[in-house]
Motif scaffolding. Structure first.
Motif: not given
Length: 218
Positions: A8-20, A77-82
């Motif tokens: 789900v972190m992709a939904f936070f990262v990808n918009p920035v990667n599209l704008w940056w 595991v979740l903390a490391l993946l995040l």
């Protein structure tokens, strides 16, 4: 149990990667570009940290609905993946100089280093630590890519990063993350997120207020 929530972190990262990329291309050619990169990087790091902490806090509240065996190992595991996702997002932010035309060949070095660490880490850690080892190898690979991209980029294009501020944000995310991993209480999680938000507000808004005051004085 944890791979999908981490995704789900992709939904936070990808918009920035599209704008940056558009912003980077425009600012890198402007006189004040390096100052802009140094000012915006802490805000993006704080944003990614907030997203990762939010997901880390929410998973225990819903995990019991579909994964009764969810426990401390799953949180690790979740903390490391995040953490790996955060490094992935930040790598594109700090990778300014290596994307200047004529210097993109250096990205191959970062990619090869990251891949080697990921493969070696998986070989060494997964048999011993299982899911935690696999997630740790992923985080180590992304950390190597981030570190090498930052180093190579700064060798090509100097950016005055506020290192102290970035260190404070990193420590705040780490402390809040450890707190969230140690509890499944909704109240404690909410208090941890609120504390992080207060620290980020004090850290990020204060420089802007000073800048506005200087502008008003002139």
């Amino acid at each position: 149990v944890v791979v999908k929530p981490a995704g789900v972190m992709a939904f936070f990262v990808n918009p920035v990667n599209l704008w940056w990329p558009t912003v980077r291309q425009r600012k890198v050619q402007s006189p004040g570009g390096s100052l802009y990169f140094g000012q915006v990087t802490p805000a993006i790091l704080a944003y990614y940290g907030a997203a990762a902490l939010l997901l880390l806090a929410l998973l225990p509240q819903v995990a019991h609905l579909y994964a009764p065996a969810y426990g401390l190992t799953s949180r690790a595991v979740l903390a490391l993946l995040l953490f790996a996702w955060t490094l992935t997002g930040m790598a594109s932010i700090v990778n300014v100089g290596a994307l200047v035309p004529g210097n993109t060949r250096w990205l191959l070095l970062s990619a090869c280093l990251s891949a080697s660490v990921g493969i070696g880490g998986s070989y060494l850690l997964t048999p011993r630590l299982g899911m935690v080892g696999a997630a740790g190898a992923t985080a180590l690979a992304q950390a190597c890519f981030f570190g090498s991209a930052l180093y190579l980029s700064l060798r090509i294009y100097r950016i005055p990063y506020p290192w102290v501020g970035l260190a404070v944000i990193t420590c705040a995310v780490a402390i809040a993350g450890l707190s969230l991993c140690a509890t499944s209480s909704l109240l404690t999680s909410a208090m941890t997120l609120f504390g992080y938000a207060v620290v980020m507000a004090l850290l990020l808004l204060k420089p802007f207020s000073r800048q506005d005051a200087k502008g008003a004085a002139t």
